[in-house]
Design a protein around this motif. Structure first.
Motif, PDB file in Angstrom:
ATOM      1  N   PHE A  25      49.093 -12.125  54.176  1.00 51.35           N
ATOM      2  CA  PHE A  25      47.730 -11.720  54.514  1.00 51.35           C
ATOM      3  C   PHE A  25      46.788 -12.918  54.634  1.00 51.35           C
ATOM      4  O   PHE A  25      45.695 -12.781  55.197  1.00 51.35           O
ATOM      5  CB  PHE A  25      47.194 -10.738  53.477  1.00 51.35           C
ATOM      6  N   LEU A  26      47.206 -14.054  54.101  1.00 46.88           N
ATOM      7  CA  LEU A  26      46.391 -15.262  54.238  1.00 46.88           C
ATOM      8  C   LEU A  26      46.784 -16.069  55.475  1.00 46.88           C
ATOM      9  O   LEU A  26      45.924 -16.460  56.263  1.00 46.88           O
ATOM     10  CB  LEU A  26      46.518 -16.134  52.986  1.00 46.88           C
ATOM     11  N   ARG A  40      47.697 -11.926  61.526  1.00 48.59           N
ATOM     12  CA  ARG A  40      46.480 -11.147  61.347  1.00 48.59           C
ATOM     13  C   ARG A  40      45.799 -11.449  60.012  1.00 48.59           C
ATOM     14  O   ARG A  40      44.927 -10.692  59.568  1.00 48.59           O
ATOM     15  CB  ARG A  40      46.798  -9.655  61.436  1.00 48.59           C
ATOM     16  N   GLY A  41      46.202 -12.525  59.382  1.00 55.21           N
ATOM     17  CA  GLY A  41      45.617 -12.890  58.099  1.00 55.21           C
ATOM     18  C   GLY A  41      44.297 -13.620  58.259  1.00 55.21           C
ATOM     19  O   GLY A  41      43.808 -13.846  59.370  1.00 55.21           O
ATOM     20  N   TRP A  42      43.732 -14.023  57.114  1.00 52.92           N
ATOM     21  CA  TRP A  42      42.442 -14.703  57.133  1.00 52.92           C
ATOM     22  C   TRP A  42      42.491 -15.993  57.947  1.00 52.92           C
ATOM     23  O   TRP A  42      41.574 -16.294  58.710  1.00 52.92           O
ATOM     24  CB  TRP A  42      41.998 -15.007  55.700  1.00 52.92           C
ATOM     25  N   LEU A  43      43.556 -16.782  57.756  1.00 55.87           N
ATOM     26  CA  LEU A  43      43.659 -18.063  58.450  1.00 55.87           C
ATOM     27  C   LEU A  43      44.553 -18.004  59.681  1.00 55.87           C
ATOM     28  O   LEU A  43      44.657 -18.991  60.405  1.00 55.87           O
ATOM     29  CB  LEU A  43      44.209 -19.132  57.487  1.00 55.87           C
TER      30      LEU A  43
END
Length: 272
Positions: A110-111, A115-118
């Motif tokens: 997820f990070l 489609r993660g933050w980064l």
């Protein structure tokens, strides 16, 4: 005198104690009993096994180096912070220890995932991290960093700041105090934490499986090769058992090394 030295614990507690020891030791004995000693060397040196072993060692070393770069300053920050701040920071560091490793893999996805933050930022730069060797290192770092930080932080806290204050009073600068006083005093904790960190990195499975995948030669470490073999693919089960034995021997060696460098042990004398 011998009875007093052993204390006054009820003797009947020896029964569950022995059962508890059996729960830990007997499965390992069963593993050793399944090793095909006649083909052990051939199993360990099989091409697939060597690839998994080499990848585990290489990524473990890189992850440990990354943990040292990040973990030593973090341990210093916690050890020298106030009680409340230290408690919050220590709790944050401890979270990966109590989380299921699979959760760590999901968090990393997820990070750094697409489609993660980064993920979008990395994609614009042409960088892909999930399901690569870099992902293996990051997963190992995530699960192994707490071992280094907590071991070193405990050693730093136990040594106190008295010697640092004396060095400062004699005119030593902050960096000189760090390298000549603080870290040498905490050396047993630093060594123990580094060794435990490396062992945990080499044995990492859950976060690596989710975040890095299981591609032979790219992300398939020893634990993943063992898991794959017992699911009917990859290396043979004989090789998987041999690799399991190798991990067991590594763990025992780590424990012996940590014991040799434990605070209060023969190598933990305060430098003069």
């Amino acid at each position: 005198m011998r009875s007093a030295a052993r204390g006054y614990v009820p003797q009947v507690l020896a029964v569950p104690a022995v059962l508890g020891l059996a729960v830990l030791v007997v499965p390992l004995a069963a593993l050793v009993g399944r090793v095909e000693w006649a083909t052990l060397w051939r199993d360990v040196t099989a091409p697939e096994a060597l690839a998994a072993l080499a990848l585990s060692l290489q990524t473990g070393v890189v992850a440990t180096a990354l943990c040292l770069v990040l973990g030593v300053p973090l341990a210093l920050l916690i050890a020298r912070a106030g009680a409340r701040t230290a408690a919050v920071l220590r709790a944050a560091v401890t979270v990966p220890l109590v989380l299921p490793p699979m959760v760590g893999g999901v968090a990393l996805l997820f990070l750094f995932g697409r489609r993660g933050w980064l993920g979008p930022v990395l994609a614009d730069l042409g960088i892909q991290i999930p399901f690569t060797t870099v992902a293996v290192v990051l997963a190992q770092t995530f699960v192994a960093l707490p071992f280094l930080v907590l071991a070193l932080e405990g050693a730093l806290r136990s040594t106190g700041v008295g010697y640092e204050q004396a060095a400062a009073a004699l005119g030593a600068g902050r960096w000189r105090i760090l390298w000549r006083v603080t870290l040498p005093l905490a050396l047993p904790g630093l060594v123990a934490g580094t060794v435990l960190c490396f062992a945990r990195a080499v044995g990492e499975f859950g976060a690596t499986a989710l975040f890095a995948g299981n591609a032979p030669g790219v992300t398939q470490t020893m634990p993943l090769a063992i898991y794959t073999a017992f699911n009917g693919a990859g290396v043979s089960q004989g090789t998987a058992v041999a690799l399991s034995l190798l991990l067991l021997v590594t763990a025992l060696a780590v424990l012996l090394l940590v014991r040799a460098w434990r605070p209060g042990g023969p190598s933990a004398e305060v430098p003069r």
